[in-house]
Every structure is written in C-alpha cells, then in structure tokens.
Write a protein that holds these residues in place. Sequence first.
Motif, PDB file in Angstrom:
ATOM      1  N   GLY A  17      -8.497   1.382  -2.078  1.00 41.82           N
ATOM      2  CA  GLY A  17      -8.503   2.534  -1.177  1.00 41.82           C
ATOM      3  C   GLY A  17      -7.762   2.258   0.111  1.00 41.82           C
ATOM      4  N   TYR A  18      -8.048   1.091   0.705  1.00 39.81           N
ATOM      5  CA  TYR A  18      -7.374   0.720   1.952  1.00 39.81           C
ATOM      6  C   TYR A  18      -5.892   0.447   1.714  1.00 39.81           C
ATOM      7  CZ  TYR A  18     -12.001   0.263   4.056  1.00 39.81           C
ATOM      8  OH  TYR A  18     -13.259   0.518   4.536  1.00 39.81           O
ATOM      9  N   ASN A  19      -5.589  -0.216   0.607  1.00 32.03           N
ATOM     10  CA  ASN A  19      -4.186  -0.495   0.313  1.00 32.03           C
ATOM     11  C   ASN A  19      -3.387   0.792   0.119  1.00 32.03           C
ATOM     12  OD1 ASN A  19      -4.644  -3.264   0.390  1.00 32.03           O
ATOM     13  ND2 ASN A  19      -5.029  -3.421  -1.813  1.00 32.03           N
ATOM     14  N   ALA A  20      -3.983   1.750  -0.595  1.00 35.73           N
ATOM     15  CA  ALA A  20      -3.292   3.018  -0.826  1.00 35.73           C
ATOM     16  C   ALA A  20      -3.075   3.782   0.481  1.00 35.73           C
ATOM     17  CB  ALA A  20      -4.085   3.876  -1.809  1.00 35.73           C
ATOM     18  N   LEU A  21      -4.055   3.708   1.388  1.00 36.79           N
ATOM     19  CA  LEU A  21      -3.906   4.392   2.675  1.00 36.79           C
ATOM     20  C   LEU A  21      -2.830   3.737   3.530  1.00 36.79           C
ATOM     21  CD1 LEU A  21      -7.438   5.390   4.050  1.00 36.79           C
ATOM     22  CD2 LEU A  21      -5.531   6.882   3.500  1.00 36.79           C
ATOM     23  N   PHE A  22      -2.915   2.421   3.649  1.00 39.33           N
ATOM     24  CA  PHE A  22      -1.995   1.728   4.546  1.00 39.33           C
ATOM     25  C   PHE A  22      -0.586   1.617   3.976  1.00 39.33           C
ATOM     26  CE2 PHE A  22      -6.024  -0.279   6.225  1.00 39.33           C
ATOM     27  CZ  PHE A  22      -6.027   0.497   7.384  1.00 39.33           C
ATOM     28  N   GLU A  23      -0.417   1.942   2.698  1.00 45.19           N
ATOM     29  CA  GLU A  23       0.929   1.993   2.139  1.00 45.19           C
ATOM     30  C   GLU A  23       1.671   3.241   2.596  1.00 45.19           C
ATOM     31  OE1 GLU A  23       0.453   1.738  -2.038  1.00 45.19           O
ATOM     32  OE2 GLU A  23       0.175  -0.452  -2.064  1.00 45.19           O
ATOM     33  N   GLN A  24       0.929   4.207   3.117  1.00 44.46           N
ATOM     34  CA  GLN A  24       1.569   5.412   3.655  1.00 44.46           C
ATOM     35  C   GLN A  24       2.193   5.059   5.005  1.00 44.46           C
ATOM     36  OE1 GLN A  24       1.541   8.219   1.849  1.00 44.46           O
ATOM     37  NE2 GLN A  24       0.215   7.333   0.275  1.00 44.46           N
ATOM     38  N   PRO A  25       3.503   5.132   5.154  1.00 42.14           N
ATOM     39  CA  PRO A  25       4.152   4.692   6.402  1.00 42.14           C
ATOM     40  C   PRO A  25       3.741   5.520   7.620  1.00 42.14           C
ATOM     41  CG  PRO A  25       5.723   5.833   4.964  1.00 42.14           C
ATOM     42  CD  PRO A  25       4.482   5.619   4.166  1.00 42.14           C
ATOM     43  N   ILE A  26       3.381   6.780   7.401  1.00 40.83           N
ATOM     44  CA  ILE A  26       3.045   7.643   8.526  1.00 40.83           C
ATOM     45  C   ILE A  26       1.680   7.308   9.118  1.00 40.83           C
ATOM     46  CG2 ILE A  26       1.888   9.430   7.171  1.00 40.83           C
ATOM     47  CD1 ILE A  26       4.284   9.889  10.188  1.00 40.83           C
ATOM     48  N   ILE A  27       0.851   6.538   8.385  1.00 45.97           N
ATOM     49  CA  ILE A  27      -0.497   6.210   8.861  1.00 45.97           C
ATOM     50  C   ILE A  27      -0.433   5.453  10.180  1.00 45.97           C
ATOM     51  CG2 ILE A  27      -2.451   4.657   8.430  1.00 45.97           C
ATOM     52  CD1 ILE A  27      -2.857   7.214   7.071  1.00 45.97           C
ATOM     53  N   TRP A  28       0.425   4.457  10.264  1.00 50.02           N
ATOM     54  CA  TRP A  28       0.475   3.633  11.474  1.00 50.02           C
ATOM     55  C   TRP A  28       0.968   4.438  12.668  1.00 50.02           C
ATOM     56  CZ3 TRP A  28      -2.200  -0.560  10.899  1.00 50.02           C
ATOM     57  CH2 TRP A  28      -2.295  -1.141   9.631  1.00 50.02           C
ATOM     58  N   ARG A  29       1.937   5.314  12.431  1.00 50.74           N
ATOM     59  CA  ARG A  29       2.425   6.160  13.515  1.00 50.74           C
ATOM     60  C   ARG A  29       1.343   7.125  13.988  1.00 50.74           C
ATOM     61  NH1 ARG A  29       5.668   6.409  17.824  1.00 50.74           N
ATOM     62  NH2 ARG A  29       5.779   8.578  18.492  1.00 50.74           N
ATOM     63  N   SER A  30       0.617   7.716  13.043  1.00 51.04           N
ATOM     64  CA  SER A  30      -0.439   8.648  13.413  1.00 51.04           C
ATOM     65  C   SER A  30      -1.587   7.943  14.118  1.00 51.04           C
ATOM     66  CB  SER A  30      -0.952   9.370  12.162  1.00 51.04           C
ATOM     67  OG  SER A  30      -1.569   8.468  11.266  1.00 51.04           O
ATOM     68  N   TYR A  31      -1.865   6.705  13.720  1.00 55.47           N
ATOM     69  CA  TYR A  31      -2.907   5.921  14.387  1.00 55.47           C
ATOM     70  C   TYR A  31      -2.525   5.689  15.851  1.00 55.47           C
ATOM     71  CZ  TYR A  31      -7.176   3.404  13.183  1.00 55.47           C
ATOM     72  OH  TYR A  31      -8.487   3.036  13.028  1.00 55.47           O
ATOM     73  N   LEU A  32      -1.262   5.328  16.083  1.00 49.83           N
ATOM     74  CA  LEU A  32      -0.785   5.137  17.452  1.00 49.83           C
ATOM     75  C   LEU A  32      -0.855   6.447  18.240  1.00 49.83           C
ATOM     76  CD1 LEU A  32       0.541   3.420  19.658  1.00 49.83           C
ATOM     77  CD2 LEU A  32       2.770   3.971  18.637  1.00 49.83           C
TER      78      LEU A  32
END
Length: 294
Positions: A61-76
Amino acid sequence: MHVKLAGKDLAFQIIIYVVAALMILAIIYPLWFIIIASFSNPADVANGEVWFWPRQWTFKGYNALFEQPIIWRSYLNTILYTAIGTLFGLLVNIPAGYALSRKDLSGRKWLNVFYVIPMFISGGLVPIYLTVKSVGLVNNFWVMIIPFAVSPYNIIVARTFFQSSIPDSLWEAAQLDGSGTFRYFARIVLPLSKAVLAVIGLWTAVGIWNQWFNALIYLQNENLQPLQLILRRILISNQQLAGNTTGQLAAELQQLSDMMKYASIVISTLPIMALYPFLQKYFNQGVMLGSVKG
C-alpha cells in the motif's frame, strides 16, 4: 458506617476507572487498527483475522502510494499551506479578537454582531468563487491561505479569552509606563496568551491540513493541489479501475485499493496528530479559560 462509605467510594472509583479505560480503548483501538491494517493483507482484514497485529506484513500500500510522483509535491504543498496558513490565521484572528475585547473600541457592539452573522449565514459557493476569481486567486498558491483566513469562531474565542484572562489593571499599568496599544499588545498581552494561541493555532492547522474541498474548487493545477485532494483522486481512480475489471485482476486491484486506502489515512493524519502531545497542556487550558465568559 465509615467502612461502608469507604467501600462505596472504592467501588465508585473502580467503576470510573473501568469506564475511562473503555472510553480510551474505544478511541485508541480504531486508530491502531487503521495502522496495522495498512501493513496487513486486505484479505486477512476482510476475513477478520487482524486484531492487534498484522498476520502478514506487507508494504504494498505504501509502495503504491509513494510510487505516485505527485504525492511528494502534494505533501510539500500541504506542509506549506498549513505552516503559512496557520501563521497568517493567527496574525488575522488574534488581533481582531483582542480589539473586540477592548471596552474603548468604537462601535464594538456592532462589530461583534458583524462577526457573528457569518457564522450562521454564508454568501454561497458561486458568489465566493466569483469574488476569488475577480482578485486573481484561482489556480494561485495563496487561494488556500488568504480568502478563508478570517474565522469568526476563532475571533470570538480569542475575544472571550482576552476578556476573562487579561485584567484591565495591566493596561492601566502599561499606560503609566508610557506604553501604547501596539506595544502593550505585543509585549504584555501576547506572552500571557500562549494558551489561546496554541488552541487557535492547532484548530487552524488541523483545518488547513484536512482541507480538500477548496482545493477541488479553486485549484486545477495539479502542482498546487494538497495531499488530501491527491489521495482522494488516487483512491477514486483505483476503485473505478477495480470496478471496470473482472476476475482475479479485479480482486487484486480491489486489494491494492484497500491497502492504499489504509496507508493514505496513516500518512495524512500522522503528522498533524504528532502535534497534539506538544500542545495538549495549552489546548486544555485555553479551552477552559476561553469558556469562562460569553
């Protein structure tokens, strides 16, 4: 007779402790279950085989989420919105609450009514959108901070706190020392108001961190969207994909969607929950002091 009363007191204390323990368990266990479910096989969760610890550990679940490149940008984006928005909210609401608490403020009665009315009556989504668009904040970073920074509820809480906790004698003493209104507010009132600052700051931070609807309405640029909106979009897409397939592939996609759902809950709530232990003392004190007078 004394021994009998002591026995009743002991029984009452035991009942209180048991009830308190059950209430704590009712609050903590769902949170713990979400955490362990995010590391568990969805089939085990669905079959009721996960209670206190994952039966089979998995990080899909975590791997699938963090594989989305937009996740890190949205987190920031979410961190920036929360940090800047909280500071801006305090900058707007705390001085307004202090001004309304001053008895020498001209038109104080009507200003209080002015701030109370928006708590019950809203202009509506379309007028607000047109207003935001007219000032050029649609698809703008500041749309998540400026238009919705003023909170009548937070202003009233701050006003009540200042009225009940800051004595008028401090202002009189400050005047004798040659202090003006702004200096008195900055040097005396604010240092004595850590409790209400912590409370309103925490409320504001939680509200901004969980905000997704305003982003859905005002932000079409994916690079500006916060974490909550991106997670919502990913989960909806996965559910739709699972619904459009059949057989073993559909079952696998549904399991992946469930794992991502639990993982998204954990990564979206853990940072903001980490603030509570540091602000709990001020939070309890601020709520109680702010509720002494209406």
